[in-house]
Design a protein around this motif. Structure first.
Motif, PDB file in Angstrom:
ATOM      1  N   CYS A 234       3.991  -7.698   8.920  1.00 27.31           N
ATOM      2  CA  CYS A 234       3.785  -6.219   8.672  1.00 27.31           C
ATOM      3  C   CYS A 234       5.127  -5.818   8.322  1.00 27.31           C
ATOM      4  O   CYS A 234       5.801  -5.561   9.037  1.00 27.31           O
ATOM      5  N   TYR A 235       5.522  -5.362   7.103  1.00 31.22           N
ATOM      6  CA  TYR A 235       6.632  -4.685   6.764  1.00 31.22           C
ATOM      7  C   TYR A 235       6.770  -2.996   6.634  1.00 31.22           C
ATOM      8  O   TYR A 235       5.658  -2.606   5.972  1.00 31.22           O
ATOM      9  N   THR A 236       6.839  -2.542   7.785  1.00 34.93           N
ATOM     10  CA  THR A 236       6.943  -1.036   7.730  1.00 34.93           C
ATOM     11  C   THR A 236       7.930  -0.487   6.413  1.00 34.93           C
ATOM     12  O   THR A 236       8.799  -0.718   5.951  1.00 34.93           O
ATOM     13  N   GLY A 237       7.147   0.668   5.866  1.00 35.09           N
ATOM     14  CA  GLY A 237       7.661   1.217   4.738  1.00 35.09           C
ATOM     15  C   GLY A 237       7.539   2.827   5.197  1.00 35.09           C
ATOM     16  O   GLY A 237       7.461   3.692   4.289  1.00 35.09           O
ATOM     17  N   ASP A 238       7.291   3.101   6.591  1.00 34.20           N
ATOM     18  CA  ASP A 238       7.186   4.261   7.055  1.00 34.20           C
ATOM     19  C   ASP A 238       8.544   4.925   7.270  1.00 34.20           C
ATOM     20  O   ASP A 238       9.287   4.644   8.220  1.00 34.20           O
ATOM     21  N   ASP A 239       9.155   5.743   6.288  1.00 35.15           N
ATOM     22  CA  ASP A 239      10.585   6.457   6.415  1.00 35.15           C
ATOM     23  C   ASP A 239      10.256   7.624   7.432  1.00 35.15           C
ATOM     24  O   ASP A 239      11.290   8.207   7.326  1.00 35.15           O
ATOM     25  N   TYR A 240       9.446   7.777   8.102  1.00 31.11           N
ATOM     26  CA  TYR A 240       9.252   8.750   9.290  1.00 31.11           C
ATOM     27  C   TYR A 240       9.241   8.024  10.556  1.00 31.11           C
ATOM     28  O   TYR A 240       9.946   8.790  11.703  1.00 31.11           O
ATOM     29  N   HIS A 241       9.037   6.900  10.889  1.00 24.89           N
ATOM     30  CA  HIS A 241       8.810   6.409  12.306  1.00 24.89           C
ATOM     31  C   HIS A 241       9.218   4.806  12.355  1.00 24.89           C
ATOM     32  O   HIS A 241       9.131   4.290  13.104  1.00 24.89           O
ATOM     33  N   TYR A 242       9.964   4.615  11.501  1.00 28.49           N
ATOM     34  CA  TYR A 242      10.459   3.239  11.421  1.00 28.49           C
ATOM     35  C   TYR A 242      11.179   2.745  12.866  1.00 28.49           C
ATOM     36  O   TYR A 242      10.958   1.290  12.964  1.00 28.49           O
ATOM     37  N   PRO A 243      11.915   3.471  13.260  1.00 33.81           N
ATOM     38  CA  PRO A 243      12.831   2.960  14.722  1.00 33.81           C
ATOM     39  C   PRO A 243      11.533   2.333  15.932  1.00 33.81           C
ATOM     40  O   PRO A 243      11.691   1.409  16.165  1.00 33.81           O
ATOM     41  N   GLU A 244      10.535   3.128  15.838  1.00 36.58           N
ATOM     42  CA  GLU A 244       9.735   2.616  16.801  1.00 36.58           C
ATOM     43  C   GLU A 244       8.679   1.704  16.397  1.00 36.58           C
ATOM     44  O   GLU A 244       8.332   0.722  17.107  1.00 36.58           O
ATOM     45  N   LEU A 245       8.421   1.719  14.958  1.00 36.51           N
ATOM     46  CA  LEU A 245       7.620   0.491  14.620  1.00 36.51           C
ATOM     47  C   LEU A 245       8.282  -0.787  14.416  1.00 36.51           C
ATOM     48  O   LEU A 245       7.697  -1.926  14.630  1.00 36.51           O
TER      49      LEU A 245
ATOM     50  N   TRP B 235       0.760  -1.175   0.003  1.00 39.03           N
ATOM     51  CA  TRP B 235      -0.045  -0.003  -0.081  1.00 39.03           C
ATOM     52  C   TRP B 235       0.780   1.192   0.034  1.00 39.03           C
ATOM     53  O   TRP B 235       1.563   1.539   1.043  1.00 39.03           O
ATOM     54  N   LEU B 236       0.885   1.776  -1.358  1.00 40.21           N
ATOM     55  CA  LEU B 236       1.841   2.984  -1.396  1.00 40.21           C
ATOM     56  C   LEU B 236       1.076   4.233  -1.292  1.00 40.21           C
ATOM     57  O   LEU B 236       0.053   4.362  -2.281  1.00 40.21           O
ATOM     58  N   GLY B 237       1.225   5.321  -0.333  1.00 43.79           N
ATOM     59  CA  GLY B 237       0.236   6.320  -0.114  1.00 43.79           C
ATOM     60  C   GLY B 237       0.641   7.214  -1.443  1.00 43.79           C
ATOM     61  O   GLY B 237       1.550   7.423  -2.067  1.00 43.79           O
ATOM     62  N   PRO B 238      -0.514   8.393  -1.433  1.00 45.75           N
ATOM     63  CA  PRO B 238      -0.474   9.186  -2.585  1.00 45.75           C
ATOM     64  C   PRO B 238       0.779  10.208  -2.416  1.00 45.75           C
ATOM     65  O   PRO B 238       1.335  10.983  -3.098  1.00 45.75           O
ATOM     66  N   MET B 239       1.315  10.294  -1.253  1.00 45.84           N
ATOM     67  CA  MET B 239       2.418  11.128  -0.810  1.00 45.84           C
ATOM     68  C   MET B 239       3.770  10.481  -1.675  1.00 45.84           C
ATOM     69  O   MET B 239       4.706  11.491  -2.283  1.00 45.84           O
ATOM     70  N   PHE B 240       3.716   9.461  -2.043  1.00 47.23           N
ATOM     71  CA  PHE B 240       4.888   8.748  -2.840  1.00 47.23           C
ATOM     72  C   PHE B 240       4.538   8.976  -4.059  1.00 47.23           C
ATOM     73  O   PHE B 240       5.473   8.889  -4.887  1.00 47.23           O
ATOM     74  N   ASP B 241       3.245   8.703  -4.668  1.00 48.98           N
ATOM     75  CA  ASP B 241       2.660   8.751  -6.076  1.00 48.98           C
ATOM     76  C   ASP B 241       1.331   9.232  -6.076  1.00 48.98           C
ATOM     77  O   ASP B 241       0.470   8.507  -5.574  1.00 48.98           O
TER      78      ASP B 241
ATOM     79  N   LEU C  53       3.334   6.710   5.827  1.00 47.62           N
ATOM     80  CA  LEU C  53       3.842   7.744   7.112  1.00 47.62           C
ATOM     81  C   LEU C  53       2.832   7.963   8.018  1.00 47.62           C
ATOM     82  O   LEU C  53       2.615   9.330   8.472  1.00 47.62           O
ATOM     83  N   ASP C  54       2.116   6.975   8.450  1.00 49.95           N
ATOM     84  CA  ASP C  54       1.163   7.020   9.473  1.00 49.95           C
ATOM     85  C   ASP C  54       1.269   5.854  10.548  1.00 49.95           C
ATOM     86  O   ASP C  54       0.760   4.982  10.322  1.00 49.95           O
ATOM     87  N   ALA C  55       1.898   6.242  11.443  1.00 47.17           N
ATOM     88  CA  ALA C  55       2.457   5.151  12.370  1.00 47.17           C
ATOM     89  C   ALA C  55       1.273   4.400  13.018  1.00 47.17           C
ATOM     90  O   ALA C  55       1.118   3.249  13.243  1.00 47.17           O
ATOM     91  N   GLU C  56       0.082   5.202  13.582  1.00 47.23           N
ATOM     92  CA  GLU C  56      -1.039   4.668  14.339  1.00 47.23           C
ATOM     93  C   GLU C  56      -1.616   3.728  13.222  1.00 47.23           C
ATOM     94  O   GLU C  56      -2.256   2.539  13.676  1.00 47.23           O
TER      95      GLU C  56
END
Length: 394
Positions: free
Chosen positions: A251-262, A189-195, A233-236
Motif C-alpha cells: 500500500c503506497y500512501t498518496g495521502d498528503d495530509y496524513h502520511y507520517p502516521e500512515l 486510485w486518485l480521488g476527485p479532489m485531485f481531478d 486524503l482519507d486515512a481510515e
C-alpha cells in the motif's frame, strides 16, 4: 532582517528567514519502506508552446528537469515519473510525457535509481471511447514504459471514468492490462479532489462499493500487482484497504495530509500498531531532505524520530494541497525555484498563476521554517523579487 509577506486577510506580517538550513545529505535507498517522490517538471520559459503542442518536449527544460531527479536519487528517494505532479493532464501531453519517461528511465539506470512511471490514456481525444479503445491506449503507454526498463503505475483514466457503464468495465480493462504486463504494476486510485473528472471511479460514487471493486481487481491477479497507491486524503479508508491487501501487495500512501502516521504504522509512536504504508507522494518533491532523513530513522527502528522529522512538514503539505487540491503543483514549483533548483518560476501551461500571492508567501514561510532552503538568504532574495513583480514592497 525581516521580509514583509502578504496575508490572506489582506494585511501583512513580518517573517525573519531561517538561519539554520538542513545540511546536504547523500544516502542510499531506505530498507524499511519504499519511498517515491512524484517529481515536477521544469518548464522552458522561452518555449513558444504552453503545452500540448505536438512537438515532443518543446515546453520542458530537460537539463533542469533531470538534474532535479538526480537530487532525489542522491537522497535515497525513488522517482515516480510522469505522474500528476509532472502536470499530466494539466499541461504535459502524452508525447512530452513519453519523452520524459524515456530520458528519466535512462538516467535512473545510469545511477541505479529507483523509478516507476505513469501509464494512462491521455493520448485519447476528449469524448467517449469504447473500453477496447481505452485498453489499447493503456497498452501503448504500458509498452513504452516497459521498453524503457521502468516499472509502471496504472494511473486513473479520465476516459474510462467518462465511458464506463459500471464496475464490469473497470474489471475488464484492468484485468486485461494486469494479465499482459511484463512485471508487477502499481494501481492508482486518485480521488476527485485531485481531478474532478475522476469522480465515481471503479464504477461507484459510494466509496465502500468502489473499494470492493478495486480489491477484487487485485485479488484476481495479485502476482501482477506490486501495490496500490491510495490518494483519497482519507486515512481510515487507506488503513482499511491496507489491511485487506493480499500478502506481498504494497500500500503506497498518496495521502498528503496524513502520511507520517500512515507510513509509521507499528512501533513506538504508532497510531494503530499495524505495519505502515510505503509512500508515493507529491509532497516528497519539496520536502525531500526531510523525507530522506525520516526514512533513515525508520531503518534504525526509530519510529519516534521518524515522526519528529516528518510531523512538522504536514502544515506545509496541507497548505500546498489546500483546495483546489489539483493546483498543488504551483507551490511545489515555487519552492524548487526559491531553493535554487531551477532558474525561474514558470510552469508548463502557465500554471504558476494558479495560486494567489498570499498562498505563495505562506508556502515560502513554512518551507523556510522547516530549513528546506539550502541558502535562506538566496531564497529570501528570490521571494522579494516575486513580491516586487506583484507590486508589493517587502
Amino acid at each position: 532582517m525581516s521580509i514583509r509577506l502578504p496575508s490572506p486577510d489582506g494585511g501583512y506580517r513580518l517573517h525573519r528567514p531561517c538561519g539554520n538550513p538542513l545540511p546536504p545529505l547523500v544516502c542510499g535507498p531506505a530498507r524499511s519502506r519504499r519511498f517515491y517522490a512524484a517529481a515536477h517538471v521544469v518548464a522552458d520559459p522561452l518555449a513558444a508552446s504552453a503545452g500540448g503542442s505536438g512537438q515532443t518536449g518543446q515546453e520542458v527544460d530537460w537539463e533542469a528537469t533531470l538534474a532535479f531527479r538526480h537530487r532525489l536519487w542522491a537522497q535515497g528517494l525513488g522517482v515516480a515519473e510522469a505522474m500528476d505532479t509532472a502536470q499530466r493532464g494539466m499541461g504535459l501531453d502524452w508525447p512530452a510525457a513519453a519523452e520524459l519517461i524515456r530520458r528519466s528511465a535512462a538516467e535512473a539506470r545510469a545511477v541505479g535509481g529507483r523509478i516507476v512511471c505513469g501509464a494512462g490514456t491521455d493520448q485519447l481525444t476528449p469524448g467517449r471511447h469504447a473500453p477496447a479503445v481505452i485498453t489499447a491506449a493503456y497498452e501503448e503507454q504500458l509498452a513504452h514504459i516497459e521498453a524503457c526498463g521502468a516499472g509502471a503505475v496504472l494511473m486513473a483514466s479520465r476516459a474510462l471514468a467518462a465511458a464506463a457503464r459500471g464496475p464490469e468495465d473497470y474489471l475488464e480493462v484492468y484485468g486485461r492490462l494486469l494479465r499482459q504486463s511484463a512485471r508487477p504494476v502499481v494501481l492508482h486510485w486518485l480521488g476527485p479532489m485531485f481531478d474532478p473528472e475522476l469522480a465515481g471511479y471503479w464504477g461507484h460514487a459510494d466509496l465502500d462499493a468502489a473499494t470492493e471493486v478495486l480489491l477484487k481487481i487485485i485479488a484476481d491477479c495479485p502476482e501482477r500487482v506490486d501495490g496500490v497507491k491510495v490518494s483519497l486524503l482519507d486515512a481510515e479508508r487507506e488503513r482499511d484497504i491496507r489491511r485487506r491487501l493480499p500478502p506481498g501487495v504494497r500500500c503506497y500512501t498518496g495521502d498528503d495530509y496524513h502520511y507520517p502516521e500512515l507510513i509509521a504504522g507499528g512501533g513506538e509512536g504508532a497510531d494503530d500498531g499495524e505495519p505502515g504504508s510505503d509512500a508515493l507522494l507529491g509532497v516528497f518533491d519539496p520536502i525531500a531532505p526531510l523525507a530522506a532523513r525520516a526514512a533513515l530513522a525508520l531503518d534504525r527502528g526509530d519510529a519516534a524520530g521518524f515522526r519528529e522529522l516528518l510531523d512538522p512538514t504536514v502544515v506545509l503539505s496541507r497548505h500546498l494541497f489546500a483546495p483546489p487540491t489539483r493546483h498543488y503543483k504551483t507551490g511545489v514549483v515555487l519552492l524548487a525555484w526559491l531553493a535554487g533548483y531551477q532558474e525561474h518560476f514558470t510552469m508548463v501551461g502557465g500554471l504558476q498563476s494558479a495560486r494567489p500571492l498570499p498562498h505563495l508567501a505562506t508556502a515560502y514561510e513554512q518551507a523556510d521554517l522547516l530549513g528546506l532552503f539550502p541558502d535562506p538568504e538566496f531564497a529570501e532574495a528570490r521571494m522579494r523579487r516575486l513580491l516586487a513583480v506583484y507590486g508589493v514592497a517587502s
